[in-house]
Motif scaffolding. Structure first.
Motif, PDB file in Angstrom:
ATOM      1  N   CYS A 352       0.851  -1.199   0.000  1.00  0.00           N
ATOM      2  CA  CYS A 352       0.000   0.000   0.000  1.00  0.00           C
ATOM      3  C   CYS A 352       0.887   1.251   0.000  1.00  0.00           C
ATOM      4  CB  CYS A 352      -0.911  -0.007   1.224  1.00  0.00           C
ATOM      5  SG  CYS A 352      -1.764   1.558   1.457  1.00  0.00           S
ATOM      6  N   CYS A 355       0.126   3.367   3.534  1.00  0.00           N
ATOM      7  CA  CYS A 355       0.562   2.994   4.874  1.00  0.00           C
ATOM      8  C   CYS A 355       1.710   1.975   4.864  1.00  0.00           C
ATOM      9  CB  CYS A 355      -0.613   2.449   5.682  1.00  0.00           C
ATOM     10  SG  CYS A 355      -1.177   0.834   5.114  1.00  0.00           S
ATOM     11  N   CYS A 372      -6.760  -1.104   0.448  1.00  0.00           N
ATOM     12  CA  CYS A 372      -5.937  -1.453   1.607  1.00  0.00           C
ATOM     13  C   CYS A 372      -6.839  -1.707   2.823  1.00  0.00           C
ATOM     14  CB  CYS A 372      -4.949  -0.335   1.905  1.00  0.00           C
ATOM     15  SG  CYS A 372      -3.937  -0.693   3.357  1.00  0.00           S
ATOM     16  N   CYS A 375      -5.459   0.732   6.040  1.00  0.00           N
ATOM     17  CA  CYS A 375      -5.738   2.164   6.160  1.00  0.00           C
ATOM     18  C   CYS A 375      -6.972   2.589   5.372  1.00  0.00           C
ATOM     19  CB  CYS A 375      -4.521   2.985   5.723  1.00  0.00           C
ATOM     20  SG  CYS A 375      -4.199   2.891   3.958  1.00  0.00           S
TER      21      CYS A 375
HETATM   22 ZN   LIG Z   1      -2.738   1.231   3.471  1.00  0.00          ZN
END
Ligand SMILES: [Zn+2]
Length: 412
Positions: A352, A355, A372, A375
């Motif tokens: 991701c 994050c 994701c 996050c």
């Molecule tokens: Zn993420």
């Protein structure tokens, strides 16, 4: 980086009589040259593709001169032409990773020249000419002189008015004497070379990540955070059409069908080469001088990654056109004080960009979406890879020599 490009000139003649004589001489020399190349190629292949140009020269020089009537410089060039072709073929084979399974365990290796089933045949009548020996400009660049089996031929020529041939910064090198089927004229393809200073890490002005695929030929992400997609739909449709035509011609199997096949394969290659040219131009032209372009290094990807990234169809486009696009981008970037960087593709499509969490299941292929779970951010799936590649470029510029993602040390 030395950038070598090709400039074409069309050979022209003041009268039909001179044209006829020259064309006969050109046909003869290129035909002999190609035959000599095939002869040397067979020898080289039978000797396990080993030995240098000097080794070949020692054994075959007298033969090549006597049997094919080539002048001494051209006979020497034959060995270089053959070795250069095998080098290219070997380079292409190296791009292909072969995957196999033993006892349920997957392993991979790269192909090499050992995989070649038969010697390379030089079908196209063309000859490589050494500057100063076999070809050169005369009369203050008004005319060009070309060596043949018999007398040298002097003729006039046409080329682009802004040709690099007239720029003293570009050095003239060897030339290829080639007949163009399209307009039925003889051409010289002259290589010109210019040295461009290498861009050190500290001189990089901006960084782009470029992810390559089939849905989007290239997805790019730059310093301004914007993601640019270059749609592959048009190209894919044309490639599919070629594939259909090819299949029906192969099924026919007649001599005429085989001839058409050969012709369209040339056309398809030229189209893909044009596509690469346009893409690399787009990638480079919009950037500031000194930009770094980050690509995934697909030449050595392991089977697991291949499976992950290259489901359906991706494989086909991967090897050759990606390699060719890279080369084209590399020289175009170098001409603008930039560079390309190839990085390990591992996790570039799973991580991701927001994050840093690595999750194989975040990608939904059918929706082209990456979601994701950690996050909650949502991306286009190609965009994820472009952003991650750019991140690796940032690490490189900040001093990391072999930037890559790993599961243990995650997070930016
Ligand atoms: Zn993420």
């Amino acid at each position: 980086m030395d950038v070598t490009l090709t400039e074409q000139i069309k050979l022209t003649f003041p009268s039909d009589g001179q044209r006829k004589a020259a064309e006969q001489a050109f046909s003869a020399v290129t035909k002999r040259y190609a035959e000599a190349c095939t002869y040397v190629s067979c020898y080289y292949f039978e000797h396990n593709c080993t030995g240098s140009a000097i080794d070949l020269h020692k054994v075959l020089y007298t033969d090549v001169r006597a049997s094919y009537g080539l002048k001494s410089q051209m006979a020497i060039s034959v060995f270089k032409t053959v070795l250069a072709r095998y080098k290219t073929v070997g380079e292409l084979m190296k791009q292909e990773t072969v995957a196999y399974a033993v006892d349920g365990r997957h392993d991979t290796f790269r192909k090499s020249l050992d995989w070649l089933q038969k010697p390379v045949v030089f079908r196209r009548p063309q000859a490589d000419l050494v500057r100063g020996r076999d070809w050169g400009f005369t009369a203050g660049m008004e005319m060009v002189s070309v060596n043949t089996l018999g007398k040298r031929i002097k003729c006039t020529y046409q080329c682009r008015p802004d040709s690099r041939l007239f720029d003293p910064a570009w050095k003239h090198g060897g030339a290829k004497l080639v007949f163009h089927d399209t307009d039925r004229n003889w051409y010289l393809h002259i290589s010109v070379t210019k040295a461009f200073p290498d861009t050190g890490r500290s001189r990089i002005t901006e960084i782009y990540g470029h992810d390559r695929g089939l849905v989007n030929l290239v997805t790019s992400c730059g310093d301004n955070g914007e993601t640019v997609f270059q749609d592959g739909q048009g190209v894919r449709r044309i490639k599919e059409r070629y594939a259909r035509t090819r299949a029906s011609l192969q099924a026919k199997g007649t001599k005429g069908a085989r001839q058409v096949l050969k012709r369209i394969s040339g056309r398809e290659n030229r189209m893909m080469s044009d596509v690469d040219h346009c893409i690399s131009k787009t990638l480079v032209s919009g950037c500031r001088a000194g930009a770094l372009h980050v690509f995934e290094d697909l030449s050595g990807v392991s089977f697991q990654n291949l499976e992950d990234r290259n489901a359906s169809g991706r494989y086909e486009l991967r090897s050759w056109t990606f390699y060719s696009m890279e080369m084209k981008t590399a020289y175009k970037a170098a001409m603008r004080r930039g560079a390309i960087l190839k990085v390990n593709p591992q996790y570039t499509s799973q991580k991701c960009p927001g994050c840093g969490a690595i999750d194989k299941t975040a990608r939904d292929r059918s929706q082209h979406r990456y979601t994701c779970k950690h996050c909650g951010r949502v991306y286009n799936d190609d965009e994820v890879a472009a952003k991650n590649l750019r991140q690796l470029g940032i690490w490189y510029v900040s001093g990391v020599d072999n930037p890559h993602f790993s599961k243990k040390v995650s997070g930016y």
